[in-house]
Design an enzyme around this catalytic site. Structure first.
Site, PDB file in Angstrom:
ATOM      1  CE1 TYR A  44      32.121  27.586  41.557  1.00  0.00           C
ATOM      2  CE2 TYR A  44      31.280  25.876  40.104  1.00  0.00           C
ATOM      3  CZ  TYR A  44      32.158  26.915  40.354  1.00  0.00           C
ATOM      4  OH  TYR A  44      33.047  27.298  39.393  1.00  0.00           O
ATOM      5  CB  SER A  85      29.932  29.525  39.835  1.00  0.00           C
ATOM      6  OG  SER A  85      30.461  30.762  39.379  1.00  0.00           O
TER       7      SER A  85
END
Length: 127
Positions: free
Chosen positions: A58, A25
């Site tokens: 993400y 991430s």
């Protein structure tokens, strides 16, 4: 018909950390996420202005006010602390909505402080 459009972006953020040992991430200051209308776990594209690398990941929220922009996991191999990146979130819009939607473009300074919010990009505009 649906169109994938730029929904929002954080322009020229400075990478503050790169954490190879984290599972994945990008960590972004919670306040920057709110200003840019990017949600936790939302998919983003990260473009590194220093080396041209592009990646998708993400978002996880970082501590408010710390101005963290940290690439985690394998993505940490594609950046160096101090690199300038563009973080782009996309949305899927109906054809009608895509023609009227105004994206959020958040310009930040070297400390990742928001300094300007725009709703369009103009060719040749530097910041």
């Amino acid at each position: 018909m649906f169109r994938t459009m730029m929904k929002s972006k954080i322009h020229r953020a400075t990478v503050t950390e790169a954490n190879l040992k984290y599972v994945g991430s990008i960590t972004i200051d919670e306040e920057l996420l709110e200003v840019a209308d990017i949600l936790p776990n939302e998919k983003v594209q990260v473009v590194n202005n220093n080396n041209g690398a592009r990646l998708e990941t993400y978002v996880i929220p970082g501590k408010r006010g710390e101005r963290t922009v940290c690439l985690n996991g394998a993505a940490a191999r594609l950046v160096q602390v101090g690199d300038e990146v563009i973080i782009i979130a996309y949305g899927i819009f109906t054809d009608e909505a895509a023609r009227t939607y105004e994206p959020k473009v958040i310009f930040v300074d070297e400390g990742n402080n928001p300094v300007k919010i725009a709703h369009e990009e103009i060719h040749g505009q530097q910041s």
